[in-house]
Design a protein around this motif. Sequence first.
Motif, PDB file in Angstrom:
ATOM      1  N   UNK A   1      24.731   8.462 115.221  1.00  0.00           N
ATOM      2  CA  UNK A   1      25.647   7.907 116.217  1.00  0.00           C
ATOM      3  C   UNK A   1      25.589   6.380 116.199  1.00  0.00           C
TER       4      UNK A   1
ATOM      5  N   UNK B   1      28.419   3.781 114.901  1.00  0.00           N
ATOM      6  CA  UNK B   1      28.991   2.885 115.906  1.00  0.00           C
ATOM      7  C   UNK B   1      28.951   1.433 115.410  1.00  0.00           C
TER       8      UNK B   1
ATOM      9  N   UNK C   1      20.137  12.494 114.874  1.00  0.00           N
ATOM     10  CA  UNK C   1      21.407  12.396 115.612  1.00  0.00           C
ATOM     11  C   UNK C   1      21.610  10.987 116.170  1.00  0.00           C
ATOM     12  N   UNK C   2      20.542  10.429 116.727  1.00  0.00           N
ATOM     13  CA  UNK C   2      20.636   9.087 117.318  1.00  0.00           C
ATOM     14  C   UNK C   2      21.014   8.067 116.242  1.00  0.00           C
TER      15      UNK C   2
END
Lengths: 548, 252
Positions: free
Chosen positions: B27, B31, B23-24
């Motif tokens: 994201x 970004x 997930x990190x």
Amino acid sequence: MANGSIAVPAGREEVVDFYKHESKHKGIMSWLLTVDHKRIGLMYLVVMIGFFLTAMTLGFFMRLEMLTPGQTLMKPQTYNTLFTLHGVIMVFLFIIPGVPAVFGNFIMPIQIGAKDVIFPRLNLLSWYLYIFGGILALISIFTGAADTGWTFYVPYSIRTTTNVSLTVFAAFVLGFSSILTGLNFVTTIHRMRAPGMTFFKMPLFVWGIYATAWIQILATPVVGITLVLVILERTLGIGVFDPALGGDPILYQHLFWIYSHPAVYIMILPAMGVVSDIIATFSKKPIFGYTPIAMSSLAIALVGYLVWGHHMFTSGMSDTSRVIFSLLTFLVAIPTGVKVFNWVASLYRGSIEITAPMLYTLCFIFVFSIGGLTGLVLGTLNTDIHLTDTYFVVAHFHYVMFGGMGLLFFASLHYWFPKMFGRMYNEKIAKLACIIFVIGFNGLYFPMFIMGYLGMPRRYYDYLPEFQTYHVIATVSSWIMISGILLMLANLLRGLRHGSTAPENPWDATTLEWTVPSPPPMENFDEIPVVTKGPYDREGLKEASLKH
Amino acid sequence: MRPNIISQTDGTMLFIIACSIILLLLVTVAMIYFCIKYSRKNHPVAENIHGNTTLEVTWTVLPTILVMVMFFYGYMGFKNLRDIPADAYTVKVTGQMWKWTFEYPETKKKSDTLYVPVGKDIKMEIHANDVNHSFFIPALRVKEDAVPGRTNYLWFNAEKEGRYDIACAEYCGMNHSYMYAVLMVIPQQKFDDWVKVTPAADTTKKATDSLKTTGKDSLKTSAPVVDTTKKEVKQVPDATKKEETKKDSVKK
């Protein structure tokens, strides 16, 4: 209204900003007796940075002590006092009031098109309560500083001979400041919005403040009464918490966390509002998923109430409660995730300019994601049993609190600095400071995750030699992080004196505070604006959708 | 046969951390990619996108399912941790500032070091004399607070002989960080011999014994003995003076 019926002179060229505005008081009294939300916001800012630097210095010495096993600098009692005061000052005087008291006061009324908050005198009273509480906390340092940790767990807090009563009373007074601010903001947002500004045309920062204000009103009284009971227990031995007198220490933990967990959301929700404002501004497009972001704030505020028990998975609380609290804790993760996904999606097809506030915000998303995701192992029952009360927890909440609220406090400061002071700062140095800070931050707190998993308990004056490598990395990184903070503050201070004059809207932002001069005049608006569009709507953008 | 607590807890941890890293990365990569692709230089005019319902539903529902799976794993592990085997051997442990005392059922023998037979289910009955403590064996992934006025419990089964650290994980005052004790996992026969020895013979040992810990990685077993503290802490500060006077009133 703030200053009776004094109207700001018409005509943009001759606008007198609120610094130069003449009131019936002169000099320092024009600040101490002001009821202007902007001046009150600035007074909070000045005092708060003082408290922040104090607590940061305490943290610096704690890290120094941790450099080697055994005694490095101080005795255990001193170390225990340091982490207590570091916690109390950071939590009650910086993190909880930070964004609402400073930026909520200065910016929120302008963002909703109001001349002030609805109860300006109450607002000033809140500031005095904050100062009074802060002074009490400082006095308690010099009169037998508490050594209980910021959580004041009984029975230790009842039995220690340090001056816990005064520290606890300081926290109690600060609670009142918080409640009154919350009350003021909820009422202001309900009653003072400019014509046309429906709830769903409010900037997301206002939504964050609004959700927070409700928590402040509803949760803070619980900790207030709890802290009073601790004082009564210490002085009169009433036997509510003291097991020797038939009291229940677990009851204290429940009452304490009923407030102190929602307090986490008091800290982070308004800060999250800032993220939405900044991202919309610097990607030059409306925020992606305005309604889901606004609703997730309310969802977090609501569910955040019901998860306090996850601080107590090893306390001896019933197994059924532990299971229920774990389940609810996972539910609160979801609206938080929704926010993060929407922020990232907002960048899509924007026109992104990475200014200093934007850089702080992007770093926030990365650092806060680590904080949030490591919260999952702490919400999970069996892993939390191993990790609770270790450095893993220390790392987690510093990532969430300091990496979250702290970074966003800095982001807000850079974003609204031109509006608040009418000056600009050096953009390059601001970005450099941000990068130094983030590198130091991760070097300081990341090793704590590993240490925690390896079994290093928190609040330890001394530690086993196998942990030293991690401690050295953390301590050295703390120096890097502090350099970043000092560089950032020095750059802002320099901007105050030597910065170029800030125009009305230096960032080409769309919310109402950027339609008034920098710094704003006394009552913000000559004429209350009529709002016809969404907070982040821009003219002339090509309509697009995700299908392409 | 029950699942082993250590591998179960570590398994849950590994699963959640793996999901978290994915997930990190999602994201962060998204970004950074957007920030480059849609920078002011590469994409001077933004486009109006207000949202997308399908996406909102997706990234609400998928994480919900994911965290419910995490919750389920945690719950299964927790059930194992809390459901004490019926035939577990019970040792009473009492935390006080700043030492642990262990008491064995048959002989009422007391000890500063926890001796248990290898491969046996052990139930700890956890008490506190003065303030909150927390009984924590990092290597075995178990922890439970010791709270005055109530009895908490946990269980474990040490499958390998050796020395393990026992730490206090709930802050309890000045020497909180010195409240270590040692868990010795020994063969059943040796244990039976040891526990038979005259009761209370062992309590004269000084509390500083507990400062000797297993050294090296405290999650591993059978490490050499290392004295981790350079010196004993002797002086008693003001904060603890009250303890002496009050102690009697707390003892039940």
